[in-house]
Design a protein around this motif. Structure first.
Motif, mmCIF file in Angstrom:
data_model
loop_
_atom_site.group_PDB
_atom_site.id
_atom_site.type_symbol
_atom_site.label_atom_id
_atom_site.label_comp_id
_atom_site.label_asym_id
_atom_site.label_seq_id
_atom_site.Cartn_x
_atom_site.Cartn_y
_atom_site.Cartn_z
ATOM 1 N N ASN A 111 0.816 -1.216 0.000
ATOM 2 C CA ASN A 111 0.000 0.000 0.000
ATOM 3 C C ASN A 111 0.845 1.260 0.000
ATOM 4 N N LEU A 112 2.070 1.184 0.533
ATOM 5 C CA LEU A 112 2.999 2.312 0.382
ATOM 6 C C LEU A 112 3.377 2.480 -1.082
ATOM 7 N N GLY A 113 3.646 1.353 -1.784
ATOM 8 C CA GLY A 113 3.957 1.420 -3.214
ATOM 9 C C GLY A 113 2.817 2.014 -4.015
ATOM 10 N N GLY A 114 1.590 1.709 -3.588
ATOM 11 C CA GLY A 114 0.417 2.264 -4.278
ATOM 12 C C GLY A 114 -0.063 3.585 -3.718
ATOM 13 N N LYS A 115 0.665 4.127 -2.707
ATOM 14 C CA LYS A 115 0.340 5.401 -2.052
ATOM 15 C C LYS A 115 -1.087 5.412 -1.490
ATOM 16 N N LYS A 116 -1.479 4.301 -0.858
ATOM 17 C CA LYS A 116 -2.804 4.177 -0.244
ATOM 18 C C LYS A 116 -2.675 4.397 1.271
ATOM 19 N N PHE A 117 -2.475 5.641 1.676
ATOM 20 C CA PHE A 117 -2.173 5.937 3.078
ATOM 21 C C PHE A 117 -3.372 5.702 4.003
ATOM 22 N N ASP A 118 -4.583 5.892 3.476
ATOM 23 C CA ASP A 118 -5.755 5.650 4.316
ATOM 24 C C ASP A 118 -5.877 4.176 4.676
ATOM 25 N N ARG A 119 -5.486 3.299 3.757
ATOM 26 C CA ARG A 119 -5.525 1.859 4.023
ATOM 27 C C ARG A 119 -4.450 1.445 5.028
ATOM 28 N N ILE A 120 -3.324 2.138 5.027
ATOM 29 C CA ILE A 120 -2.246 1.803 5.959
ATOM 30 C C ILE A 120 -2.715 1.966 7.402
ATOM 31 N N ARG B 176 3.047 9.950 9.642
ATOM 32 C CA ARG B 176 2.738 11.358 9.354
ATOM 33 C C ARG B 176 3.767 11.952 8.404
ATOM 34 N N HIS B 177 5.028 11.617 8.610
ATOM 35 C CA HIS B 177 6.102 12.140 7.761
ATOM 36 C C HIS B 177 5.956 11.649 6.321
ATOM 37 N N LEU B 178 5.689 10.347 6.135
ATOM 38 C CA LEU B 178 5.554 9.792 4.800
ATOM 39 C C LEU B 178 4.347 10.356 4.069
ATOM 40 N N GLU B 179 3.264 10.531 4.775
ATOM 41 C CA GLU B 179 2.046 11.066 4.143
ATOM 42 C C GLU B 179 2.286 12.483 3.619
ATOM 43 N N LYS B 180 3.034 13.257 4.367
ATOM 44 C CA LYS B 180 3.338 14.624 3.916
ATOM 45 C C LYS B 180 4.320 14.609 2.750
ATOM 46 N N ARG B 181 5.311 13.707 2.792
ATOM 47 C CA ARG B 181 6.369 13.685 1.780
ATOM 48 C C ARG B 181 5.894 13.079 0.460
ATOM 49 N N LEU B 182 5.088 12.013 0.530
ATOM 50 C CA LEU B 182 4.690 11.297 -0.684
ATOM 51 C C LEU B 182 3.267 11.604 -1.122
#
Length: 451
Positions: free
Chosen positions: A306-315, A444-450
């Protein structure tokens, strides 16, 4: 493409809980089967070769983990990298990672075989292994380490399949290998009377079978994760990424093993009967640990894809659902084992003193084992998000350093097995609390960066 539909799981779309359970349950069964390998070893040797042989098999566990965990950590790096590329639809990157991983697994296994043969006796002597046990321990460990290349080949191949959502075929292969292992145990130990050597040989032969089946599976698979002998080469860029994620995970596992080696060394001072009871108890609690660890592996693969697919809500949902699942598994299985401890330990030894020592361990460890599961799931989520050094440092301080300090202070002041065992749940609680804070910050950091 039928194979893909049958075995792979789409982690990036649709409801999560059902897919998490579909992924986790085969992992639990696979882990239990692997433990049955060891349980068959311990039960057969304890029943038919005596307490010294039982203590010899058990005394090598923490030392074996110390030497092997660094390379098992690299398989975590393979899992995270393949999951991320697969979730991001980067097929060439998946293929390069798979072929690099297979070469590394065999090379690492050959190195471990040599290391285990040379270092077995001096390391066991450093652990103060009793004189009536050490020769059998050395023999078991040297034969066991002869199987390291195939053991790592299976682990790395399974990591690839887990990354694309396939946890069922590794289970099928372990079922086949498990039957072979039990049959050979009975043949070598009961029939041929070769004791710990027979137990070790049975394990190595069964591992050859499971490794052969996993390689055959990868070579016959369709798609980007297919293994082709003509493509076998090291992609140094991929190896570097595997190492950046996997080495800290491996170092963390080794550091845990160092603290466990110190605890084993302290426990050895209580004699062979206490060692035998600890071995049986440790083997039983392993069934709880491996079930919780399956949720840890699920967290790694699902967060990675899900990180590869940028699905942060699912994470966020993955984190919550995995934490709830691992807590339920830990509480139900851990306390269930404590309730039936005497009966289960009786399968390992008929010696009442051995059983009582085993019960003493299980009452402390299994009651609070869910804390270890929470800690591991948090670590799995952080690793799946690509951060490996942070959980390593936290685990070093919160668990390993704490346990070493405990041994030289609290245990030195009050030398009892209860004092030794209670260091585990205290360290799990402390480490899990810090990991929870780290995961919140990382996400939080990854969501802002990606994002």
């Amino acid at each position: 493409m039928k194979e893909k539909k049958s075995f792979e799981i789409d982690m990036c779309t649709g409801p999560l809980l059902g897919k998490i359970l579909l992924f986790t349950l085969p992992l639990i069964l696979s882990g239990i089967l692997q433990l049955l390998f060891n349980a068959a070893d311990v039960v057969v040797v304890g029943r038919f070769a005596g307490n010294e042989s039982l203590a010899a098999v058990g005394s090598t566990g923490s030392l074996t983990n110390l030497l092997v965990n660094l390379f098992i950590g690299l398989s975590v790096g393979v899992n995270v990298l393949v999951a991320r590329y697969y979730g991001g639809k980067k097929e060439d990157e998946v293929s390069a990672t798979v072929h690099t991983a297979m070469i590394v697994s065999v090379a690492g296994g050959v190195f471990l075989t040599f290391l285990g043969f040379v270092a077995a006796r001096p390391l066991l002597e450093l652990m103060d292994t009793p004189g009536d046990v050490i020769n059998l321990s050395v023999l078991y460990m040297r034969i066991y380490f002869a199987g390291m290349p195939v053991m790592l080949l299976y682990n790395f191949g399974s990591a690839v399949l887990r990354a694309i959502g396939d946890t069922r075929r590794p289970l099928y292969y372990l079922m086949i290998a498990g039957v072979i292992n039990v049959a050979l145990n009975l043949c070598f130990v009961v029939g041929l009377h070769i004791g710990v050597a027979g137990v070790a040989l049975a394990t190595v032969i069964s591992q050859c079978v499971s490794a052969g089946l996993i390689v055959r599976c990868l070579m016959r698979s369709e798609g980007c994760f297919r293994l082709s002998l003509t493509k076998l080469k090291i992609d140094w860029g991929k190896l570097g990424r595997i190492a950046r994620i996997g080495l800290p995970a491996g170092v963390q596992g080794s550091l845990f093993s160092i603290s466990n080696v110190l605890i084993q060394s302290s426990l050895n001072s209580f004699g062979a009967i206490a060692m035998a009871g600890n071995t049986a108890g440790s083997n039983i609690e392993g069934f709880v640990y491996t079930s919780m660890n399956a949720v840890h592996q699920t967290a790694v693969s699902f967060t990675g894809q899900n990180l590869g697919g940028k699905k942060f809500d699912r994470i966020s949902k993955i984190i919550v659902e995995c934490l709830i699942l691992v807590t339920l598994i830990g509480l139900i299985m851990g306390n269930g084992i404590v309730l039936f401890a005497h009966q289960v330990l009786g399968l390992y030894s008929s010696d009442e003193e051995v059983i009582l020592y085993g019960i003493q361990r299980l009452k402390v460890i299994c009651t609070w084992y869910f804390l270890c599961g929470i800690m591991d799931v948090l670590v799995g989520c952080i690793r799946g998000l690509g951060y490996a050094v942070m959980p390593m440092i936290v685990s070093l301080l919160g668990a390993c350093v704490f346990r070493v300090i405990w041994i030289y202070t609290v245990f030195a002041w009050s030398r009892s097995l209860h004092t030794l065992y209670i260091s585990y749940p205290i360290s799990w609680a402390l480490t899990a609390a810090v990991h929870a804070v780290c995961l919140f910050v990382v996400r939080r950091h990854l969501e802002k960066r990606l994002g």
